[in-house]
Scaffold this motif. Structure first.
Motif, PDB file in Angstrom:
ATOM      1  N   PRO A  84       0.813  -1.232   0.000  1.00 55.70           N
ATOM      2  CA  PRO A  84       0.000   0.000   0.000  1.00 55.70           C
ATOM      3  C   PRO A  84       0.837   1.269   0.000  1.00 55.70           C
ATOM      4  O   PRO A  84       0.408   2.292  -0.538  1.00 55.70           O
ATOM      5  N   ALA A  85       2.032   1.226   0.606  1.00 55.00           N
ATOM      6  CA  ALA A  85       2.897   2.410   0.579  1.00 55.00           C
ATOM      7  C   ALA A  85       3.309   2.737  -0.846  1.00 55.00           C
ATOM      8  O   ALA A  85       3.270   3.899  -1.275  1.00 55.00           O
ATOM      9  N   ALA A 118      -5.297  -3.636   1.449  1.00 55.67           N
ATOM     10  CA  ALA A 118      -4.085  -4.187   2.054  1.00 55.67           C
ATOM     11  C   ALA A 118      -4.414  -5.063   3.258  1.00 55.67           C
ATOM     12  O   ALA A 118      -3.760  -6.089   3.491  1.00 55.67           O
ATOM     13  N   THR A 119      -5.431  -4.672   4.032  1.00 59.54           N
ATOM     14  CA  THR A 119      -5.829  -5.473   5.189  1.00 59.54           C
ATOM     15  C   THR A 119      -6.333  -6.847   4.757  1.00 59.54           C
ATOM     16  O   THR A 119      -6.008  -7.865   5.384  1.00 59.54           O
ATOM     17  N   ILE A 120      -7.110  -6.900   3.678  1.00 56.92           N
ATOM     18  CA  ILE A 120      -7.601  -8.183   3.175  1.00 56.92           C
ATOM     19  C   ILE A 120      -6.441  -9.095   2.783  1.00 56.92           C
ATOM     20  O   ILE A 120      -6.399 -10.283   3.142  1.00 56.92           O
ATOM     21  N   ALA A 167       1.163   6.674   5.018  1.00 57.06           N
ATOM     22  CA  ALA A 167       1.684   8.010   5.334  1.00 57.06           C
ATOM     23  C   ALA A 167       3.141   8.138   4.901  1.00 57.06           C
ATOM     24  O   ALA A 167       3.546   9.150   4.317  1.00 57.06           O
ATOM     25  N   LEU A 168       3.934   7.105   5.169  1.00 61.35           N
ATOM     26  CA  LEU A 168       5.332   7.119   4.738  1.00 61.35           C
ATOM     27  C   LEU A 168       5.433   7.128   3.217  1.00 61.35           C
ATOM     28  O   LEU A 168       6.261   7.840   2.635  1.00 61.35           O
ATOM     29  N   GLY A 169       4.576   6.321   2.561  1.00 66.21           N
ATOM     30  CA  GLY A 169       4.603   6.273   1.109  1.00 66.21           C
ATOM     31  C   GLY A 169       4.258   7.606   0.471  1.00 66.21           C
ATOM     32  O   GLY A 169       4.841   7.996  -0.547  1.00 66.21           O
ATOM     33  N   LEU A 170       3.321   8.321   1.062  1.00 63.08           N
ATOM     34  CA  LEU A 170       2.912   9.612   0.510  1.00 63.08           C
ATOM     35  C   LEU A 170       3.999  10.674   0.644  1.00 63.08           C
ATOM     36  O   LEU A 170       4.011  11.651  -0.110  1.00 63.08           O
ATOM     37  N   THR A 171       4.900  10.497   1.609  1.00 62.78           N
ATOM     38  CA  THR A 171       5.994  11.459   1.768  1.00 62.78           C
ATOM     39  C   THR A 171       7.127  11.199   0.792  1.00 62.78           C
ATOM     40  O   THR A 171       8.006  12.053   0.635  1.00 62.78           O
TER      41      THR A 171
END
Length: 264
Positions: A84-85, A118-120, A167-171
């Motif tokens: 997901p990131a 991602a949870t699935i 959140a990390l991926g968006l940065t």
């Protein structure tokens, strides 16, 4: 579609989009699902006897696969945040988010779709880990209530870490950078915890770090729920507190970064 009247429908649409991407480009998803199983087979089957002997298994009846499995479940959650990131970073860098902004879409649905998808996939990975662990000799003695509590803790942690990973991926400025920025969570924290050996067997400096990072109390809580092992006072509440804190930070950080990135 109204941004106020149909948030659930918009989220479901984004979820379908992410699941289709997972099927169309299965490499990253299969890696996230399969990596915990590989780690379980490597440390449980290949190195299991060596670890067990070093920890006194032959003389005390210590079963290493029972000890190992809760930690591998946490590794499954940690490795699952990379997909997901990268996906969130890809959306931001390839312009699809700009197209979404021109549509009457419920804005949080884009990231929420990533989280649910991602949870699935992560839950599927956790089920596979438990199945393979049982084939290797994992024998939990948990009651139905204990299984419910353990499952709730695992799902809650999955949601929390997924928000934080997004959140990390968006940065990150590139999807490649997003895959690297989550590595400390995916690999460093699980290895510097009680995943593979007990806390008292770790070197003093690493032991201090392992004791106060989020993975250790959660792993010990899972061992207590699934295997009935002694649990330090407060580990359960500390695990819940870590889940809530990570989820809150990840959610608001990701929403702030996403909204800033999509601002006109």
């Amino acid at each position: 579609m109204s941004t106020t009247s149909y948030p659930m429908a918009d989220t479901a649409t984004m979820l379908r989009r992410n699941l289709r991407h997972a099927l169309r480009y299965p490499g990253l998803s299969l890696g996230a699902i399969g990596m915990p199983v590989v780690m379980l087979l490597l440390f449980g089957l290949v190195f299991g006897d060596t670890f067990s002997a070093g920890l006194g298994g032959a003389s005390t009846g210590f079963d290493y696969i029972d000890f190992l499995t809760p930690g591998i479940l946490l590794m499954g959650i940690a490795s699952g945040i990379m997909s997901p990131a990268v996906a969130a970073s890809t959306d931001m860098t390839e312009g699809i988010v700009a197209r979404f902004r021109t549509m009457a879409i419920f804005r949080p649905a884009v990231l929420t779709g990533h989280v649910i998808g991602a949870t699935i996939l992560t839950v599927l990975s956790l089920v596979l880990v438990v199945c393979f662990a049982m084939l290797l000799g994992f024998r939990p003695n948990a009651s139905f209530t204990d299984w419910l509590l353990a499952s709730g803790l695992l799902i809650g942690l999955t949601v929390a870490f997924t928000w934080f990973g997004i959140a990390l991926g968006l940065t990150s400025k590139t999807p490649e950078g997003a895959s690297n920025i989550v590595l400390p969570i995916s690999f460093v924290l699980p290895f510097l915890s009680t995943t593979f050996i007990p806390l008292e067997s770790l070197p003093s400096g690493i032991r201090w770090f392992a004791e106060y990072q989020p993975f250790t109390p959660i792993i010990e809580t899972l061992r207590h729920l699934l295997l009935g092992t002694p649990n330090a006072s407060g580990n359960g509440w500390l695990s819940i507190a870590w889940c809530v804190a990570i989820a809150v930070v990840g959610y608001f950080w990701s929403q702030k970064t996403y909204n800033k990135g999509t601002a006109a």
